[in-house]
Write a protein that holds these residues in place. Structure first.
Motif, mmCIF file in Angstrom:
data_model
loop_
_atom_site.group_PDB
_atom_site.id
_atom_site.type_symbol
_atom_site.label_atom_id
_atom_site.label_comp_id
_atom_site.label_asym_id
_atom_site.label_seq_id
_atom_site.Cartn_x
_atom_site.Cartn_y
_atom_site.Cartn_z
ATOM 1 N N PHE A 430 41.182 46.049 40.922
ATOM 2 C CA PHE A 430 40.688 44.998 40.105
ATOM 3 C C PHE A 430 40.399 43.926 41.316
ATOM 4 O O PHE A 430 40.890 43.810 42.703
ATOM 5 N N GLU A 431 39.277 43.129 40.753
ATOM 6 C CA GLU A 431 38.494 42.131 41.878
ATOM 7 C C GLU A 431 38.953 40.663 40.671
ATOM 8 O O GLU A 431 38.260 40.899 39.785
ATOM 9 N N THR A 432 40.247 39.936 41.747
ATOM 10 C CA THR A 432 40.210 38.328 40.833
ATOM 11 C C THR A 432 39.233 37.804 40.474
ATOM 12 O O THR A 432 39.326 37.424 39.215
ATOM 13 N N PHE A 433 38.680 37.860 40.878
ATOM 14 C CA PHE A 433 37.461 36.775 40.010
ATOM 15 C C PHE A 433 35.959 37.515 39.737
ATOM 16 O O PHE A 433 35.112 36.778 39.764
ATOM 17 N N VAL A 434 36.859 38.775 39.731
ATOM 18 C CA VAL A 434 34.899 39.155 39.292
ATOM 19 C C VAL A 434 35.866 39.765 37.907
ATOM 20 O O VAL A 434 35.257 39.588 36.600
ATOM 21 N N ASP A 435 37.163 40.133 37.720
ATOM 22 C CA ASP A 435 37.832 41.277 37.011
ATOM 23 C C ASP A 435 38.120 40.648 35.795
ATOM 24 O O ASP A 435 38.742 40.854 34.705
ATOM 25 N N TYR A 450 32.845 32.596 47.979
ATOM 26 C CA TYR A 450 34.240 33.337 48.409
ATOM 27 C C TYR A 450 33.833 34.821 48.074
ATOM 28 O O TYR A 450 33.957 35.677 48.632
ATOM 29 N N PHE A 451 32.494 34.805 47.566
ATOM 30 C CA PHE A 451 31.638 36.333 47.236
ATOM 31 C C PHE A 451 31.169 36.996 48.702
ATOM 32 O O PHE A 451 31.442 37.877 49.019
ATOM 33 N N TYR A 452 30.395 35.587 49.693
ATOM 34 C CA TYR A 452 29.989 36.317 51.029
ATOM 35 C C TYR A 452 30.938 36.918 51.108
ATOM 36 O O TYR A 452 30.935 37.634 52.142
ATOM 37 N N CYS A 453 32.356 35.952 51.399
ATOM 38 C CA CYS A 453 34.031 36.061 52.249
ATOM 39 C C CYS A 453 34.574 36.955 51.892
ATOM 40 O O CYS A 453 34.663 38.321 52.699
ATOM 41 N N GLN A 466 35.694 47.129 44.702
ATOM 42 C CA GLN A 466 35.603 45.714 44.664
ATOM 43 C C GLN A 466 34.437 45.406 45.094
ATOM 44 O O GLN A 466 33.905 44.474 45.297
ATOM 45 N N PHE A 467 33.769 46.087 46.935
ATOM 46 C CA PHE A 467 32.517 45.628 47.520
ATOM 47 C C PHE A 467 30.604 45.603 46.284
ATOM 48 O O PHE A 467 30.616 44.927 46.303
ATOM 49 N N GLY A 468 31.403 46.845 45.473
ATOM 50 C CA GLY A 468 30.223 46.487 44.449
ATOM 51 C C GLY A 468 30.183 45.740 43.257
ATOM 52 O O GLY A 468 29.412 45.495 42.827
ATOM 53 N N LYS A 469 31.663 45.353 42.986
ATOM 54 C CA LYS A 469 31.895 44.579 42.026
ATOM 55 C C LYS A 469 31.009 43.318 42.218
ATOM 56 O O LYS A 469 30.841 42.537 41.699
ATOM 57 N N VAL A 470 31.630 42.357 43.679
ATOM 58 C CA VAL A 470 31.219 41.360 43.962
ATOM 59 C C VAL A 470 29.799 41.539 44.699
ATOM 60 O O VAL A 470 29.139 40.482 44.564
ATOM 61 N N ALA A 471 29.328 42.852 44.987
ATOM 62 C CA ALA A 471 27.710 42.752 45.620
ATOM 63 C C ALA A 471 26.811 42.375 43.823
ATOM 64 O O ALA A 471 25.934 41.918 44.211
ATOM 65 N N ALA A 472 27.477 43.221 42.780
ATOM 66 C CA ALA A 472 26.521 43.108 42.186
ATOM 67 C C ALA A 472 26.532 41.877 41.558
ATOM 68 O O ALA A 472 26.157 41.209 40.723
ATOM 69 N N ALA A 473 27.934 40.822 41.638
ATOM 70 C CA ALA A 473 28.107 39.637 40.666
ATOM 71 C C ALA A 473 27.173 38.446 41.675
ATOM 72 O O ALA A 473 26.720 37.354 41.627
ATOM 73 N N ALA A 501 28.621 49.933 39.805
ATOM 74 C CA ALA A 501 29.223 48.412 39.557
ATOM 75 C C ALA A 501 28.271 47.813 38.856
ATOM 76 O O ALA A 501 27.346 47.227 40.115
ATOM 77 N N ASP A 502 27.317 47.685 38.435
ATOM 78 C CA ASP A 502 25.783 47.148 38.054
ATOM 79 C C ASP A 502 25.748 45.873 36.655
ATOM 80 O O ASP A 502 27.500 46.272 36.784
ATOM 81 N N ASP A 503 25.076 45.129 36.808
ATOM 82 C CA ASP A 503 24.814 44.282 35.975
ATOM 83 C C ASP A 503 25.699 44.667 34.863
ATOM 84 O O ASP A 503 26.599 43.546 34.107
ATOM 85 N N ASP A 504 25.370 45.484 34.331
ATOM 86 C CA ASP A 504 25.564 45.875 33.013
ATOM 87 C C ASP A 504 27.051 46.135 32.685
ATOM 88 O O ASP A 504 27.795 46.170 31.235
ATOM 89 N N ASN A 505 27.788 46.528 33.803
ATOM 90 C CA ASN A 505 29.121 46.676 33.546
ATOM 91 C C ASN A 505 30.351 45.415 33.523
ATOM 92 O O ASN A 505 31.119 45.680 33.742
ATOM 93 N N LEU A 506 29.447 44.500 34.744
ATOM 94 C CA LEU A 506 30.192 42.903 34.372
ATOM 95 C C LEU A 506 30.147 42.303 33.615
ATOM 96 O O LEU A 506 29.143 42.329 32.869
ATOM 97 N N PRO A 507 31.232 41.495 32.976
ATOM 98 C CA PRO A 507 31.581 39.995 32.082
ATOM 99 C C PRO A 507 30.337 39.520 32.781
ATOM 100 O O PRO A 507 30.561 39.671 33.796
ATOM 101 N N PRO A 508 30.091 38.209 32.317
ATOM 102 C CA PRO A 508 28.617 37.653 32.161
ATOM 103 C C PRO A 508 29.703 36.260 32.832
ATOM 104 O O PRO A 508 30.732 35.933 32.484
ATOM 105 N N ILE A 509 29.137 35.780 33.698
ATOM 106 C CA ILE A 509 30.237 34.612 34.659
ATOM 107 C C ILE A 509 29.441 33.307 34.195
ATOM 108 O O ILE A 509 28.747 32.640 33.889
ATOM 109 N N GLY A 510 30.870 32.637 33.363
ATOM 110 C CA GLY A 510 30.517 31.307 32.760
ATOM 111 C C GLY A 510 30.726 30.576 33.308
ATOM 112 O O GLY A 510 31.605 30.787 34.890
ATOM 113 N N PHE A 511 30.042 28.914 33.129
ATOM 114 C CA PHE A 511 30.327 27.740 34.582
ATOM 115 C C PHE A 511 30.397 27.234 33.043
ATOM 116 O O PHE A 511 30.035 26.492 32.211
ATOM 117 N N GLU A 512 31.859 26.251 33.251
ATOM 118 C CA GLU A 512 32.080 25.130 33.220
ATOM 119 C C GLU A 512 32.252 25.549 31.380
ATOM 120 O O GLU A 512 31.656 24.017 30.259
#
Length: 548
Positions: A430-435, A450-453, A466-473, A501-512
């Motif tokens: 589990f990756e907190t700020f992706v999943d 955070y993602f670069y960190c 987790q590395f794959g998820k953050v890299a994809a994000a 861990a590619d774009d198709d497996n991750l939910p969209p990142i929503g803003f505001e």
């Protein structure tokens, strides 16, 4: 000062009535042990105490301290061993929620045995957790005076100076703290990571940031850990000032530098449970509830703390902090809550840039995030630096946890489902700020930083998923960063486990904007050295700052 020690959650009171049995245990005459008998008894007790502390056997450590409570030493080695055990026992009271008892014991100790740099450092910690940073700074200054003479200042000197600087910063005396560090460490040809971190905390504006940059300039170009530490702390200083472009520049360079010199997984991290942290977290939760009750603020368990309570019946061993919520309703006096925690002697209130969150730290080092929950658009929302989280409106109910009654969302199954998805099964990837399903990003600068960190952390630790998820994000947020994408693709080649861990497996990142589709979540009905180094406490604070 040594490594972080576990301390007792019971008070250490040495009564003379216990001495007869204690002396018998150590094979000494109860009447008047000889100097040799006392020296041998102290050495044996110190060895047993140190072993018990290292193993996290707190009750056994207390017994060893009690057994030599009435003894005195006639030689330097035995005196040092007695001092270590006596001050540990005093610190035990502080960390176990009895600051008043710890202060009384320390006063008696200095009256009977005199002040040492260790006892004055403990006095500084007592004042620190009472919120009296001026008194804490003065105690640190005294501790430096009391250090034994040495040709070259040692580790204890550096630790006291850094703590002194932090207390000055918390007393809004940042310039004095900066001068102190530069003068006190003038003898050092190379500053340690902890030294650089202390200097970073003196940065309050772009002028002091420029000075910090000038100091670090030679470190940036030095290969290895030295440049990474400089890049990280300069990035943090920029981030604290809201200069996200510069913060991103430095934290990205840290990853590029590390990946050029280190192999993927070169520094695997221990991901197992932390029994000492769990014991401290239990005490923290007990003290937190008492202080919140004194402020008439009803707190309830959320996030990982709630997950541990419901699923494991305990604090999660891999967690980093305690998370609680408070409803921001009419009549809530946030200032009173802050004052109740800050004046308790058990918690230190931390400066934080987001008014939606109160961050405090227990005397044991455990971080606590108090999230103010509010109604927004028909949902209940709370937020941190990078994002906010929504939940379906909920009422509160009692829940038995760790021998006490705590408040939790009544339909905790739905609450946890919105927060974690399939919360009933532990997910080590589990990756907190992706999943997190109910997260909405509120600051692109913060989330990219955070993602670069974390890309750096996961790369060195070899945490493939987790590395794959953050890299994809990051690829989606910074599609033009080809240098990082190439490194990530090379690192992941042949290492993936399970789904890509590619774009198709991750939910969209929503803003505001709060996401829709609440109905998709089913309502399941709720199916230690002499004195603890402040570096150990600050390390927990630093990790919590990154992850909130």
């Amino acid at each position: 000062m040594g490594a972080l020690l576990a301390v007792a959650s019971i008070s250490v009171n040495c009564y003379s009535s216990r001495m007869t049995s204690s002396l018998a245990t150590l094979n000494m005459s109860p009447s008047s042990p000889t100097a040799l008998e006392a020296r041998l008894a102290i050495a044996r007790a110190h060895a047993g105490w140190a072993q018990a502390v290292a193993a996290g056997e707190r009750t056994d450590a207390v017994r060893w301290v009690v057994q030599v409570a009435g003894l005195s030493a006639s030689d330097t080695a035995a005196s040092a061993q007695l001092l270590a055990m006596r001050l540990w026992a005093i610190e035990a009271k502080l960390r176990s929620g009895d600051p008043a008892g710890a202060e009384q014991d320390l006063h008696r100790h200095e009256r009977d045995h005199g002040a040492t740099h260790q006892s004055r450092l403990l006095k500084a910690q007592l004042n620190y957790f009472r919120g009296d940073f001026e008194a804490a700074a003065q105690a640190c200054a005294d501790a430096i005076i009391l250090l034994p003479p040495a040709k070259t200042p040692g580790k204890a000197y550096s630790q006291i100076v850094r703590f002194h600087a932090e207390c000055l910063c918390l007393a809004e005396r940042h310039d004095e703290a900066r001068v102190l560090l530069h003068h006190a460490f003038a003898h050092k040809s190379v500053w340690t990571t902890e030294d650089i971190k202390a200097l970073r905390r003196t940065v309050t504006d772009e002028r002091s940031l420029a000075e910090f940059h000038a100091f670090l300039a030679s470190y940036f170009a030095f290969p290895g850990i030295r440049s990474r530490a400089a890049l990280y702390h300069f990035s943090m200083a920029c981030r604290d000032l809201g200069l996200y472009e510069r913060a991103e520049l430095a934290i990205r360079q840290r990853f590029l530098s590390a990946s050029a010199m280190e192999a993927f997984g070169a520094r695997p991290a221990s991901l197992g449970p932390k029994p000492q942290w769990v014991q401290d977290a239990r005490q923290t939760l007990t003290d937190l509830k008492a202080s919140m009750a004194a402020a008439e603020a009803e707190m309830f368990l959320i996030s990982g703390t709630l997950l541990g309570a419901v699923r494991e019946g305990d604090i999660l061993g891999h967690d980093k902090d305690i998370d609680v919520g408070v409803m921001d309703v009419p009549g809530l006096d946030k200032r009173r809550v802050e004052e109740a925690l800050g004046s308790s002697g058990r918690f230190s209130v931390k400066p934080y840039q987001n008014p939606a969150l109160l961050r405090v730290q227990h005397a044991s080092g455990v971080m606590v995030d108090v999230f103010w929950h509010r109604e927004e658009g028909g949902l209940i929302v709370h937020e941190g630096m990078k994002s906010k989280w929504w939940n379906t409106p909920f009422s509160l109910a009692d829940f038995q946890f760790l021998g006490d009654t705590h408040r939790v969302p009544e339909n905790f199954g739905r609450y946890l489902g919105e927060n974690y998805g399939n919360w009933e099964r532990p997910d080590t990837e589990f990756e907190t700020f992706v999943d997190t399903p109910n997260m909405v990003v509120t600051s692109e600068g913060e989330i990219v930083w955070y993602f670069y960190c974390k890309l750096f952390d996961y790369y060195l630790q070899g945490r493939v998923a987790q590395f794959g998820k953050v890299a994809a994000a990051l690829k989606r947020l910074r599609p033009g960063d080809h240098a990082v994408q190439v490194i990530a693709d090379q690192a992941l080649s042949g290492l993936r486990h399970g789904a890509e861990a590619d774009d198709d497996n991750l939910p969209p990142i929503g803003f505001e904007a709060l996401d829709e589709g609440l109905g998709a979540v089913e309502d399941d009905g709720g199916d230690a050295p002499l004195v603890q180094p402040m570096e150990a406490i600050r390390a927990q604070q630093e990790q919590s700052e990154v992850d909130t």
